[in-house]
Design a protein around this motif. Sequence first.
Motif, PDB file in Angstrom:
ATOM      1  N   SER A   2       0.838  -1.191   0.000  1.00  0.00           N
ATOM      2  CA  SER A   2       0.000   0.000   0.000  1.00  0.00           C
ATOM      3  C   SER A   2       0.875   1.244   0.000  1.00  0.00           C
ATOM      4  CB  SER A   2      -0.886  -0.015   1.246  1.00  0.00           C
ATOM      5  OG  SER A   2      -1.549   1.211   1.387  1.00  0.00           O
ATOM      6  N   ALA A   4       0.301   3.803   1.676  1.00  0.00           N
ATOM      7  CA  ALA A   4      -0.112   4.508   2.884  1.00  0.00           C
ATOM      8  C   ALA A   4       1.115   5.045   3.598  1.00  0.00           C
ATOM      9  CB  ALA A   4      -0.886   3.563   3.801  1.00  0.00           C
ATOM     10  N   ASP A  67      -4.575  15.218   4.866  1.00  0.00           N
ATOM     11  CA  ASP A  67      -5.878  14.582   4.654  1.00  0.00           C
ATOM     12  C   ASP A  67      -6.250  14.541   3.173  1.00  0.00           C
ATOM     13  OD1 ASP A  67      -6.248  14.055   7.341  1.00  0.00           O
ATOM     14  OD2 ASP A  67      -7.323  15.932   7.700  1.00  0.00           O
ATOM     15  N   LYS A  70      -4.082  11.833   1.534  1.00  0.00           N
ATOM     16  CA  LYS A  70      -4.593  10.496   1.874  1.00  0.00           C
ATOM     17  C   LYS A  70      -5.814  10.145   1.031  1.00  0.00           C
ATOM     18  CE  LYS A  70      -3.110  10.184   6.698  1.00  0.00           C
ATOM     19  NZ  LYS A  70      -3.580  10.122   8.102  1.00  0.00           N
ATOM     20  N   GLN A  71      -6.696  11.107   0.815  1.00  0.00           N
ATOM     21  CA  GLN A  71      -7.880  10.859  -0.001  1.00  0.00           C
ATOM     22  C   GLN A  71      -7.495  10.583  -1.453  1.00  0.00           C
ATOM     23  OE1 GLN A  71     -11.159  10.496   0.933  1.00  0.00           O
ATOM     24  NE2 GLN A  71     -10.255  10.475   2.968  1.00  0.00           N
ATOM     25  N   LYS A  74      -6.215   7.134  -1.602  1.00  0.00           N
ATOM     26  CA  LYS A  74      -7.302   6.175  -1.451  1.00  0.00           C
ATOM     27  C   LYS A  74      -8.002   5.936  -2.790  1.00  0.00           C
ATOM     28  CE  LYS A  74      -9.931   6.233   2.232  1.00  0.00           C
ATOM     29  NZ  LYS A  74     -10.967   6.598   3.218  1.00  0.00           N
ATOM     30  N   PHE A  75      -8.289   7.009  -3.523  1.00  0.00           N
ATOM     31  CA  PHE A  75      -8.924   6.867  -4.827  1.00  0.00           C
ATOM     32  C   PHE A  75      -8.006   6.142  -5.814  1.00  0.00           C
ATOM     33  CE2 PHE A  75     -11.745  10.343  -3.387  1.00  0.00           C
ATOM     34  CZ  PHE A  75     -12.965   9.743  -3.679  1.00  0.00           C
ATOM     35  N   GLU A  77      -5.576   4.028  -5.153  1.00  0.00           N
ATOM     36  CA  GLU A  77      -5.445   2.626  -4.773  1.00  0.00           C
ATOM     37  C   GLU A  77      -6.711   1.840  -5.113  1.00  0.00           C
ATOM     38  OE1 GLU A  77      -4.351   2.908  -0.661  1.00  0.00           O
ATOM     39  OE2 GLU A  77      -2.237   3.207  -1.141  1.00  0.00           O
ATOM     40  N   LYS A  78      -7.850   2.505  -5.044  1.00  0.00           N
ATOM     41  CA  LYS A  78      -9.125   1.856  -5.366  1.00  0.00           C
ATOM     42  C   LYS A  78      -9.212   1.546  -6.855  1.00  0.00           C
ATOM     43  CE  LYS A  78     -14.112   2.481  -4.926  1.00  0.00           C
ATOM     44  NZ  LYS A  78     -15.167   3.385  -4.452  1.00  0.00           N
TER      45      LYS A  78
END
Length: 129
Positions: A2, A4, A67, A70-71, A74-75, A77-78
């Motif tokens: 990830s 992250a 933040d 991170k968003q 997240k998108f 990685e999705k």
Amino acid sequence: MSSAAASGSSHHIPSGFLTVYVGEVRMRFLIPTRFLNLPIFVYLLNIAEEEYGFKFSGGIVLPCEVDFFKQVLKFLEKNEKKYGNLEVHEFLKLIQEVGFDSSSSSSSCKESKRSCSRFTPLLHNKARI
């Protein structure tokens, strides 16, 4: 693996990844190097150049809110294929549509040719949009 935030004091960087530091707190993230060609990262790197110039030590610092970053991750990685070509204003709109709210973010934006939401991905220091 990830992309992250990295945890602990381990500084091992796997092949094909790059360490970046995000925001005023300089949170450490490992991202795939292929992300550097995506429009959102090209934009953030250009803003980093304006903010810090080419002289830096200790890694690349991206001048955006943690933040927000991170968003974006997240998108990506999705569904990197679907979200990888989005520009910064498109990510802002997408994040706003899904109801993301950052209580630690500023409630105002610098004036720009694009309309701003309550949330801005850029730091307020010297960054220009």
